[in-house]
Design an enzyme around this catalytic site. Sequence first.
Site, short mmCIF file in Angstrom:
data_model
loop_
_atom_site.label_atom_id
_atom_site.label_comp_id
_atom_site.label_asym_id
_atom_site.label_seq_id
_atom_site.Cartn_x
_atom_site.Cartn_y
_atom_site.Cartn_z
CB SER A 127 -0.93 -0.04 1.38
OG SER A 127 -1.45 1.26 1.32
CE1 TYR A 152 -4.20 -2.08 4.68
CE2 TYR A 152 -3.70 0.29 4.32
CZ TYR A 152 -3.98 -1.13 3.81
OH TYR A 152 -4.17 -1.35 2.36
#
Length: 334
Positions: A127, A152
């Site tokens: 990501s 995350y």
Amino acid sequence: MSVLITGAAGFVGFFVAKALLQIDANVYGIDNLNDYYSVKLKQDRLQQLEQHSRFRFSQLDVADRAGIEALFEQEQFDYVIHLAAQAGVRYSLQNPHAYAESNLAGFLNILEGCRHHPVQHLIFASSSSVYGTNTKVPFSTTDSVDHPISLYAATKKANELMAHAYSHLYEIPISGLRFFTVYGPWGRPDMAYFKFVDAIANDRPIDVYNNGKMKRDFTYIDDVVEGITRLIRTPPETLDTAASINSKARYKIYNIGNNQPVELMKFIEMLETALGKEAKKNMLPMQPGDVLMTCADVDALQEAVGFAPNTPLEVGIGKFVEWYNEYYSRSIKE
């Protein structure tokens, strides 16, 4: 060619599966079909895939160690595209354990599967959030990513380190893709663009964080699929020396983004134009875990596969709004 896609009922997994089925691959999809967002949307995606005779599906969680071991034992995959993960920056503040189970334990199970049942190439989703508060733009894969600002992001950084270790130890060819705000038809309802369209269409106000003073590099789903399908047959040979001159890993990280960051307020104007309605805006301060700007340096991807995302944002938004109107109009009728 036999391909395992984890998260096959998810947004990116669905489109990657469709593309591979169109080039005569045999695709085995797994997904736990959790309720983080609409299970019906996931089932509707699956319903399309299951029309293909070369698609098989099992409802299986990547965190299920025994289940993943049995799957790799029973099947002989040529390639693995690992897209299953607990997504979302803000949700990681509320339910951190879900990220440890899916993103860390789940990825370890996939790595172990590829270790004991060798594959030609493992591609996994990272990501752009790993760049944290990096102020150097565009973001390059050679930049330091040692300061994540959300759990995350930390799990995605951990995935990259885990992948390198397994590639070094067990000679697994592995590529990681740092996705930059992927959007498009059949997308995730938890993403800002989806929430905005849904709110504007239904005359609800939208929450605009940091008073709209943020920029995002939006990447249309077709461009992401094109990058992945090209990359699958291009496993890395050696690690970039910038990462470690002594590594034996066949390992590479790529950015996959549009390299055209757009200011949030300009993005909202595009949504208003596509919907033909003005948004009611609820201006709010910056949220924990958010970053001010994302922008992808995609030179490495261009060099590797001869392609870089290029769909104009106006075009992609138009296609999403068209799908949204059709999908939810049909759902109401049903």
